[in-house]
Design a protein around this motif. Structure first.
Motif, PDB file in Angstrom:
ATOM      1  N   PRO A  97       6.274 -22.433  21.603  1.00 13.86           N
ATOM      2  CA  PRO A  97       6.243 -21.394  20.567  1.00 13.86           C
ATOM      3  C   PRO A  97       7.520 -20.573  20.453  1.00 13.86           C
ATOM      4  O   PRO A  97       7.678 -19.802  19.518  1.00 13.86           O
ATOM      5  CB  PRO A  97       5.093 -20.513  21.027  1.00 13.86           C
ATOM      6  N   ASN A  98       8.414 -20.721  21.433  1.00 12.03           N
ATOM      7  CA  ASN A  98       9.553 -19.795  21.478  1.00 12.03           C
ATOM      8  C   ASN A  98      10.879 -20.448  21.145  1.00 12.03           C
ATOM      9  O   ASN A  98      11.934 -19.906  21.452  1.00 12.03           O
ATOM     10  CB  ASN A  98       9.646 -19.166  22.884  1.00 12.03           C
ATOM     11  N   ARG A  99      10.843 -21.605  20.538  1.00 11.46           N
ATOM     12  CA  ARG A  99      12.097 -22.320  20.274  1.00 11.46           C
ATOM     13  C   ARG A  99      12.296 -22.505  18.777  1.00 11.46           C
ATOM     14  O   ARG A  99      12.591 -21.566  18.057  1.00 11.46           O
ATOM     15  CB  ARG A  99      12.090 -23.655  21.014  1.00 11.46           C
ATOM     16  N   LEU A 100      12.085 -23.739  18.285  1.00 11.73           N
ATOM     17  CA  LEU A 100      12.390 -24.050  16.892  1.00 11.73           C
ATOM     18  C   LEU A 100      11.672 -23.117  15.925  1.00 11.73           C
ATOM     19  O   LEU A 100      12.270 -22.590  14.988  1.00 11.73           O
ATOM     20  CB  LEU A 100      12.030 -25.504  16.581  1.00 11.73           C
ATOM     21  N   VAL A 101      10.383 -22.904  16.116  1.00 13.25           N
ATOM     22  CA  VAL A 101       9.609 -22.143  15.138  1.00 13.25           C
ATOM     23  C   VAL A 101       9.630 -20.649  15.412  1.00 13.25           C
ATOM     24  O   VAL A 101       8.988 -19.882  14.682  1.00 13.25           O
ATOM     25  CB  VAL A 101       8.151 -22.650  15.099  1.00 13.25           C
ATOM     26  N   ALA A 102      10.381 -20.237  16.430  1.00 14.32           N
ATOM     27  CA  ALA A 102      10.385 -18.816  16.756  1.00 14.32           C
ATOM     28  C   ALA A 102      10.920 -17.975  15.612  1.00 14.32           C
ATOM     29  O   ALA A 102      10.485 -16.842  15.392  1.00 14.32           O
ATOM     30  CB  ALA A 102      11.206 -18.580  18.024  1.00 14.32           C
ATOM     31  N   SER A 103      11.904 -18.514  14.859  1.00 15.53           N
ATOM     32  CA  SER A 103      12.491 -17.757  13.757  1.00 15.53           C
ATOM     33  C   SER A 103      11.846 -18.081  12.414  1.00 15.53           C
ATOM     34  O   SER A 103      12.298 -17.592  11.384  1.00 15.53           O
ATOM     35  CB  SER A 103      13.992 -18.055  13.676  1.00 15.53           C
ATOM     36  N   MET A 104      10.813 -18.925  12.426  1.00 17.66           N
ATOM     37  CA  MET A 104      10.154 -19.314  11.176  1.00 17.66           C
ATOM     38  C   MET A 104       8.936 -18.451  10.922  1.00 17.66           C
ATOM     39  O   MET A 104       8.424 -17.763  11.800  1.00 17.66           O
ATOM     40  CB  MET A 104       9.756 -20.794  11.247  1.00 17.66           C
ATOM     41  N   ARG A 105       8.482 -18.505   9.685  1.00 20.91           N
ATOM     42  CA  ARG A 105       7.266 -17.806   9.308  1.00 20.91           C
ATOM     43  C   ARG A 105       6.220 -18.831   8.878  1.00 20.91           C
ATOM     44  O   ARG A 105       6.543 -19.809   8.221  1.00 20.91           O
ATOM     45  CB  ARG A 105       7.529 -16.844   8.148  1.00 20.91           C
ATOM     46  N   LYS A 106       4.999 -18.570   9.236  1.00 17.18           N
ATOM     47  CA  LYS A 106       3.920 -19.443   8.822  1.00 17.18           C
ATOM     48  C   LYS A 106       3.465 -18.961   7.446  1.00 17.18           C
ATOM     49  O   LYS A 106       2.926 -17.865   7.304  1.00 17.18           O
ATOM     50  CB  LYS A 106       2.778 -19.408   9.824  1.00 17.18           C
ATOM     51  N   LYS A 107       3.722 -19.824   6.422  1.00 16.04           N
ATOM     52  CA  LYS A 107       3.504 -19.398   5.046  1.00 16.04           C
ATOM     53  C   LYS A 107       2.638 -20.406   4.311  1.00 16.04           C
ATOM     54  O   LYS A 107       2.660 -21.605   4.580  1.00 16.04           O
ATOM     55  CB  LYS A 107       4.839 -19.239   4.322  1.00 16.04           C
ATOM     56  N   SER A 108       1.928 -19.874   3.312  1.00 13.05           N
ATOM     57  CA  SER A 108       1.087 -20.709   2.469  1.00 13.05           C
ATOM     58  C   SER A 108       1.841 -21.060   1.202  1.00 13.05           C
ATOM     59  O   SER A 108       2.488 -20.204   0.584  1.00 13.05           O
ATOM     60  CB  SER A 108      -0.207 -19.972   2.136  1.00 13.05           C
ATOM     61  N   GLN A 109       1.759 -22.324   0.788  1.00  8.27           N
ATOM     62  CA  GLN A 109       2.438 -22.779  -0.421  1.00  8.27           C
ATOM     63  C   GLN A 109       1.601 -22.442  -1.647  1.00  8.27           C
ATOM     64  O   GLN A 109       0.411 -22.723  -1.703  1.00  8.27           O
ATOM     65  CB  GLN A 109       2.681 -24.288  -0.370  1.00  8.27           C
ATOM     66  N   ALA A 110       2.263 -21.796  -2.646  1.00 11.39           N
ATOM     67  CA  ALA A 110       1.568 -21.456  -3.877  1.00 11.39           C
ATOM     68  C   ALA A 110       1.064 -22.725  -4.550  1.00 11.39           C
ATOM     69  O   ALA A 110       1.745 -23.736  -4.599  1.00 11.39           O
ATOM     70  CB  ALA A 110       2.497 -20.695  -4.812  1.00 11.39           C
ATOM     71  N   GLY A 111      -0.133 -22.651  -5.058  1.00  8.08           N
ATOM     72  CA  GLY A 111      -0.700 -23.804  -5.758  1.00  8.08           C
ATOM     73  C   GLY A 111      -1.520 -24.680  -4.854  1.00  8.08           C
ATOM     74  O   GLY A 111      -2.723 -24.831  -5.032  1.00  8.08           O
ATOM     75  N   SER A 112      -0.871 -25.293  -3.823  1.00  9.66           N
ATOM     76  CA  SER A 112      -1.589 -26.230  -2.948  1.00  9.66           C
ATOM     77  C   SER A 112      -2.380 -25.522  -1.867  1.00  9.66           C
ATOM     78  O   SER A 112      -3.397 -26.033  -1.393  1.00  9.66           O
ATOM     79  CB  SER A 112      -0.592 -27.196  -2.298  1.00  9.66           C
ATOM     80  N   GLY A 113      -1.904 -24.359  -1.435  1.00 13.83           N
ATOM     81  CA  GLY A 113      -2.555 -23.654  -0.343  1.00 13.83           C
ATOM     82  C   GLY A 113      -2.201 -24.189   1.023  1.00 13.83           C
ATOM     83  O   GLY A 113      -2.680 -23.671   2.038  1.00 13.83           O
ATOM     84  N   ASN A 114      -1.361 -25.221   1.120  1.00 19.41           N
ATOM     85  CA  ASN A 114      -0.977 -25.772   2.417  1.00 19.41           C
ATOM     86  C   ASN A 114      -0.138 -24.765   3.182  1.00 19.41           C
ATOM     87  O   ASN A 114       0.682 -24.035   2.610  1.00 19.41           O
ATOM     88  CB  ASN A 114      -0.169 -27.059   2.228  1.00 19.41           C
ATOM     89  N   VAL A 115      -0.324 -24.762   4.512  1.00 19.04           N
ATOM     90  CA  VAL A 115       0.376 -23.810   5.375  1.00 19.04           C
ATOM     91  C   VAL A 115       1.475 -24.544   6.122  1.00 19.04           C
ATOM     92  O   VAL A 115       1.240 -25.618   6.693  1.00 19.04           O
ATOM     93  CB  VAL A 115      -0.603 -23.128   6.353  1.00 19.04           C
ATOM     94  N   TYR A 116       2.673 -23.966   6.145  1.00 23.54           N
ATOM     95  CA  TYR A 116       3.821 -24.588   6.788  1.00 23.54           C
ATOM     96  C   TYR A 116       4.559 -23.566   7.640  1.00 23.54           C
ATOM     97  O   TYR A 116       4.575 -22.364   7.344  1.00 23.54           O
ATOM     98  CB  TYR A 116       4.804 -25.140   5.734  1.00 23.54           C
ATOM     99  N   TRP A 117       5.170 -24.104   8.718  1.00 20.94           N
ATOM    100  CA  TRP A 117       6.211 -23.328   9.384  1.00 20.94           C
ATOM    101  C   TRP A 117       7.428 -23.372   8.471  1.00 20.94           C
ATOM    102  O   TRP A 117       7.955 -24.437   8.199  1.00 20.94           O
ATOM    103  CB  TRP A 117       6.560 -23.925  10.743  1.00 20.94           C
ATOM    104  N   THR A 118       7.867 -22.215   8.004  1.00 21.49           N
ATOM    105  CA  THR A 118       8.848 -22.169   6.925  1.00 21.49           C
ATOM    106  C   THR A 118      10.094 -21.398   7.346  1.00 21.49           C
ATOM    107  O   THR A 118      10.004 -20.376   8.030  1.00 21.49           O
ATOM    108  CB  THR A 118       8.246 -21.510   5.672  1.00 21.49           C
TER     109      THR A 118
END
Length: 778
Positions: free
Chosen positions: A294-315
């Motif tokens: 949890p403290n490396r690649l995705v540490a600086s990312m935000r978990k966000k939902s994509q408009a329209g599809s509703g899919n959640v991504y590390w962004t």
């Protein structure tokens, strides 16, 4: 004797270098050595030389060395006869250490001219304890006197192999593993190869075994015929690394070749065992830190939902991504000089959703790895980190659903008032125009709450001078998740002015759009495009006034009409004319019609921003007769003024028609003695009135044409024309107002009678009259 020396050379193998082994006959016991040595001494001693005794000594070894006895027995017969003298001295007085001289004692062994005889000698090799070279010189003389003529010399080099065989290479290898003596069951389908390279050619390689650390066999014996060799020096054997082998908890294994492990081709033996230690590695590396979560690649990312599809991504909205971690092999200590992490021991590959790259080794932290990549925008369904040790054992860990979105949303200004909206200051005549915009974002998309559209007085969204905010039409803002775009629509009806629409003028539609990575208004993308409302047509009264500046010219530049502020008239014989004038609005289009709502005969657009409102056009296709010309002005927005009558043009391209009266026609080509005649004609014109027709008469009796001749309202011309003696040509010329001309001609001959003829005629007349009088009286 020379031939004898050559034969001697041939008998010793025909080579310049011969090899002898101290155990050539294959015995092992010291007694066999002693017996063979004794036999050799017998052969080498002149005093004790007795081939039968030597054979007897060798025969006594038969129990141990039957083959040696057979060979030496054969040699004894080859050395017959036995009456050769041996001399260790130097009869010629020359000291030659190690020289032995054989002298034939009778003539039976002399060689005549052209003859050949073969002599065989056995030479006992020394025992140097190693492989050593010796040189034998063989001389032949023509008689027993060494001082005689030397007939030939042969020098033979002999190598004596008295060394036990050894090895130069012994190893266990596996294709794919970069070092020796480490194997696994991953590479090359788990096949490994034993390689033994001897120091010399071998006649035998003893039975070999694959054993674990407890010396337990894990394979059947490997015999001489199981090895593969092409030169009897290098031997290979392939075996399978299977579950019977040790694993990393009991990693040490060995190849053991029984003693004597090797016998060379001269029966020298290495009486030791040969062992090759190797290791089996089937344990996977350990990713202490996979560099992902949890403290490396995705540490600086935000978990966000994509408009329209509703899919959640590390962004992430940055393209440069780094994975840094730590890995250990399952070994607990260094081996073969390698530390616990080395590119040869453990390598790390990172799979960026199908694009695989090797990570770089780090000195700090120890056993660390790192990789930085610039990623394209898009979805990375899986990112994998795979650590692989040198035996091919691998460990993979991953993270899913990464979205790189570095591109701000985009806006396309599609239509306004039903027309394509491609430029700034686009003119519209609808003061309640409907606008349509496409909002696009291929990444997270733009949520409804992250979009603001407003009607503005300039192109600066953020300066707070907007007219009002525009709301999306109900139901129009629906995302297509696969396309990544949506439509914004609004009808601008001027809510600030009781929905009365927009006044003429310039307006901007400004947009702020943020994708779902950031909050509304934060780091937004801004857009602006303008339009110009022009819903008012040019003033018809102004158009009427401006007709005063319209001039109409013929092709030679002659002005036939200058309106002068009122409807003007003009006549021409040309169907194409040039018009010049002044318009009301800059950039307007001027159109001229033949008749109100009639056929367009000319059009032009005034050059915008050229410093004046002047225009010029060519009108064509005017029909003969009188045409009313109407002028219409249409501004850039398409608003058209009323059509205004500004000129009446008569096109006259037909000359007048002259019809001669019947009495006048009768005079043509006639003779008369009259001094004058009267001409009559009817003159008409399809366009011009009779008042606009000018008539003149040309006659030979005139000094100049008779001009100013008039015709009456019935288009009739009557005129008397004098005649001169002889032939008279008389022309009636009729021209309309634009110069179309018709000429009609007749020819009359005037005659004159002489006086004598007149007297005769008078006498005749008198006679006739007298006769008439007589008749009456009677």
């Amino acid at each position: 004797m020379k031939n004898a020396a050559d034969a001697l050379h041939a008998s010793m193998g025909g080579e310049d270098k011969l090899v002898f082994g101290s155990r050539y006959l294959g015995y092992n016991a010291d007694s066999a050595d002693n017996l063979l040595h004794s036999a050799g001494e017998n052969l080498a001693s002149k005093d004790n030389f007795d081939i039968n005794t030597a054979a007897s000594n060798i025969e006594s070894m038969k129990g141990k060395l039957n083959s040696a006895a057979d060979k030496l027995s054969s040699a004894a017969s080859n050395l017959a006869p036995s009456n050769w003298a041996l001399d260790y001295d130097s009869p010629d007085g020359v000291s030659r250490p190690g020289r032995v001289e054989f002298i034939a004692e009778n003539n039976d062994y002399q060689i005549g001219d052209g003859e050949t005889k073969t002599f065989k000698f056995y030479w006992k090799s020394p025992s140097p304890g190693e492989t050593k070279s010796y040189t034998l010189d063989v001389y032949a003389y023509e008689n027993e006197d060494v001082g005689g003529t030397q007939l030939g010399t042969n020098t033979v080099s002999i190598s004596v192999d008295d060394a036990n065989p050894g090895w130069s290479t012994k190893k266990v290898t596996q294709s794919g593993i970069p070092i020796d003596n480490v194997v696994g069951n991953t590479y090359d389908n788990g096949k490994a190869t034993i390689t033994i390279e001897a120091s010399e050619k071998l006649e035998n390689l003893n039975t070999a075994w694959i054993e674990n650390a407890s010396d337990d066999n894990v394979s059947s014996g490997i015999g001489m015929n199981d090895w593969t060799t092409t030169d009897d020096t290098t031997f290979t054997y392939e075996f399978d690394v299977d579950e019977t082998f040790a694993n990393d908890n009991d990693y040490q294994m060995q190849i053991r070749v029984e003693k004597p492990w090797a016998t060379d081709t001269y029966q020298n033996e290495n009486n030791n065992e040969l062992k090759i230690q190797f290791y089996v590695d089937r344990g996977k590396p350990i990713l202490v830190d996979n560099g992902l979560a949890p403290n490396r690649l995705v540490a600086s990312m935000r978990k966000k939902s994509q408009a329209g599809s509703g899919n959640v991504y590390w962004t992430d909205n940055e393209s440069k991504e780094n994975i840094t971690g730590n890995v250990n092999d399952n070994w607990k200590s260094a081996r073969f000089g390698y530390d616990n992490y080395d590119n040869d021991v453990v390598s790390v590959e990172i799979d960026w959703d199908g694009t695989v790259q090797s990570a770089d080794k780090m000195d700090t932290p120890v056993n660390g790895f790192t990789q930085t990549r610039d990623l394209d925008d898009g979805i990375y369904s899986i990112i994998k980190v795979t650590a692989t040790d040198w035996a091919g054992n691998s460990t993979t860990e991953n993270i899913e659903n990464i979205l790189i979105d570095t591109t701000k949303p985009g806006v396309s200004y599609d239509t306004i008032a039903g027309d394509s909206w491609t430029d700034n200051e686009q003119l519209v005549t609808d003061n309640t125009p409907t606008i349509s915009l496409t909002i696009s974002d291929d990444g997270l998309g733009v949520a409804r709450e992250n979009l603001r559209v407003q009607l503005d007085n300039d192109d600066n969204f953020k300066n707070g001078t907007r007219f009002f905010r525009l709301e999306n039409a109900p139901g129009a803002y629906n995302w297509d998740a696969t396309a990544g775009e949506a439509t914004f629509e609004n009808t601008i009806d001027n809510i600030n002015n009781n929905y009365s629409g927009l006044q003429d003028g310039l307006y901007y539609v400004t947009v702020a759009a943020s994708d779902n990575y950031i909050r509304d208004g934060e780091n937004s993308a801004y857009f602006a495009q303008s339009f110009k409302v022009d819903a008012t047509a040019p003033d018809a009264d102004d158009t009427y006034i401006n007709r005063s500046s319209v001039t109409i010219q013929e092709s030679d530049g002659t002005a036939i009409v200058s309106t002068g502020g009122a409807t003007a008239t003009g006549t021409t014989d040309e169907s194409s004319l040039t018009l010049r004038g002044t318009c009301i609005e800059d950039g307007s289009t001027l159109t001229v019609y033949a008749g109100e709502d009639g056929t367009e005969v000319g059009s032009t657009t005034e050059t915008k921003n050229d410093g004046d409102l002047d225009w010029e056009m060519e009108i064509t296709g005017l029909s003969e007769g009188t045409t009313e010309l109407y002028l219409e002005e249409t501004d850039e927005a398409g608003n058209a003024s009323d059509q205004v009558l500004f000129a009446t043009i008569t096109v006259d391209q037909t000359p007048p028609t002259i019809s001669l009266g019947s009495d006048t026609q009768a005079l043509d080509e006639s003779s008369t003695d009259k001094t004058s005649i009267t001409l009559s004609a009817t003159i008409t014109d399809s366009v011009s009135d009779y008042k606009d027709i000018s008539v003149s008469v040309r006659a030979d009796a005139y000094d100049r044409p008779e001009t100013g001749v008039t015709i009456d309202s019935t288009d009739t011309l009557t005129i008397g024309v004098p005649l001169q003696k002889g032939s008279n040509t008389i022309d009636i010329v009729a021209s309309d107002s634009v110069g179309n001309t018709t000429v009609k001609s007749i020819t009359v001959e005037r005659t004159v009678t002489p006086w004598t003829m007149y007297a005769a005629i008078a006498a005749i007349i008198a006679i006739i009259l007298a006769a008439i009088a007589v008749l009456r009286r009677s």
